[in-house]
Scaffold this active site. Sequence first.
Site, PDB file in Angstrom:
ATOM      1  N   CYS B  60       0.566  -1.114   0.084  1.00  0.00           N
ATOM      2  CA  CYS B  60       0.234   0.288  -0.289  1.00  0.00           C
ATOM      3  C   CYS B  60       0.994   1.260  -0.222  1.00  0.00           C
ATOM      4  CB  CYS B  60      -1.163   0.271   1.037  1.00  0.00           C
ATOM      5  SG  CYS B  60      -2.541   1.229   0.943  1.00  0.00           S
ATOM      6  N   HIS B 151      -3.577  -5.131   1.435  1.00  0.00           N
ATOM      7  CA  HIS B 151      -2.503  -5.297   2.583  1.00  0.00           C
ATOM      8  C   HIS B 151      -3.045  -6.865   2.928  1.00  0.00           C
ATOM      9  CE1 HIS B 151      -2.347  -1.145   4.106  1.00  0.00           C
ATOM     10  NE2 HIS B 151      -3.084  -1.263   3.844  1.00  0.00           N
ATOM     11  N   GLU B 153      -0.877  -8.599   5.149  1.00  0.00           N
ATOM     12  CA  GLU B 153      -1.159  -9.201   6.879  1.00  0.00           C
ATOM     13  C   GLU B 153      -2.911  -9.105   7.698  1.00  0.00           C
ATOM     14  OE1 GLU B 153      -0.983  -6.121   5.743  1.00  0.00           O
ATOM     15  OE2 GLU B 153      -1.594  -3.912   7.215  1.00  0.00           O
TER      16      GLU B 153
END
Lengths: 303, 170
Positions: B60, B151, B153
């Site tokens: 990002c 993202h 994660e």
Amino acid sequence: MSHAQDPVPGFTAEEVQTKIGFVEQLKGGVIMDVTNAEQARVAEEAGAAAVMALERVPSDIRRDGGVARMASLQKIKEIQEVVDLPVMAKCRIGHFVEAQILAAMEVDCIDESEVLTPADEANHVWKREYQVPFVCGCRDLGEAMRRVHEGAALIRTKGEAGTGNIVEAVRHMRAVTSGIDTLTKASAAELDAKAQEFRVPVELVQWVATNGRLPVPNFSAGGVATPADAALMMQLGAQSVFVGSGVFKSDDPAARARAIVQAVTHFEDPATLAEVSLSLGEAMKGLEIDKIPPAERLAGRGN
Amino acid sequence: MAGRGVPTRWVKREHDLEDLTALVLPGGESSVMLKLAAINELEAPLCALIASGLPVLATCAGLILLARSVRTPEQQSLGMIDCVVERNGYGRQVHSAVHRVTGHNGLPDFDAVFIRAPRIVEVAPTVEVLAEWNGDPVLVRQDNVLAACFHPELVDPSPTLDLFLSAGTH
């Protein structure tokens, strides 16, 4: 890294990822109150992670009185046009139509805020119905959990906005932390009693007891006037800091904003905190909480 | 990373860059990261470390930081990956969403969380496109740098993190 993929009671898996996931990106940043495009530009230039659009900063609301409402939509639009940061805006507690309008304006996050004059003395906005994430204030763990149950994706301790006095922010942060601590040591029966006391489902209380934290990030607000105040809140466990009147009511807003950003980044490094604090002008003049009549204290609004 | 048993630490100063085995440039606000990198004199050592071949995952805002060029608005960047990106290319927060993206070069299709995500509008032929969504590259690799618009994660399983960790820990 983030644990945002853990399921959270009351949130769909996608809401955990997109709403809580969004506020996770603000951790370690500073969110600054702005009332117009010019201030928004100063905030962005200083390194703000997001800006909060409002009609008047809290210290002016406190001074001038009157009903404080959601900001002018024209002002919000101007702010959205000049900065590329997330733009947040405040709605009155329980004013779900202001919230609907802010959502239609595509603000990135709505703060259902005690700083504005409450619209409903008994009900908060039912925030689960919105696609836009909400942030809400709290003074203790019960209040935080009621707001999460209603759908808030971010909690901020309330402090006492517009005072330049950090004492309430500290009190509220410590109350949340010790509330969580108590839950982690509680028996199943005690958790059940806590759920009743907090007026939230027991699943949410169990979640906090198991994980030892809130299911959403916890930032600090209300009273930050100096880099040291910001770092204090970070050392007490805040994951980010909202700064309201502290910046634009000081001698040199740009310099103070930059210093607070540095202080939040290096909150555990006293040498850097000294360096960034050294050349600052006067902070905003503060207010003693005891000198504020109880009816004019903002933190008690909404429970 | 911690959930996968990988020890991590924050990089805030140049000395934090010493002895790293891999580096993550995470999400957040790219303009803030640029300012902090400049104030803390991190830009040159960071670029030198990336050029030396350290495995890097840029997600990002991290992707925006490393792009060759940044649009809407134009913004300075470190030019460590040969692509052009548009900030918030998929819209404001209300348009943030989870999309099923198409994997290439042995990567399976997977879910990816786009949050005020940058859009890759141009990639050089030296940049390998590892996943696409809606015709846009969303996960790319150039030498030691893996860069994502989304993202990684926030999903489990996460093929992107698997790929990064297999490169970063061997």
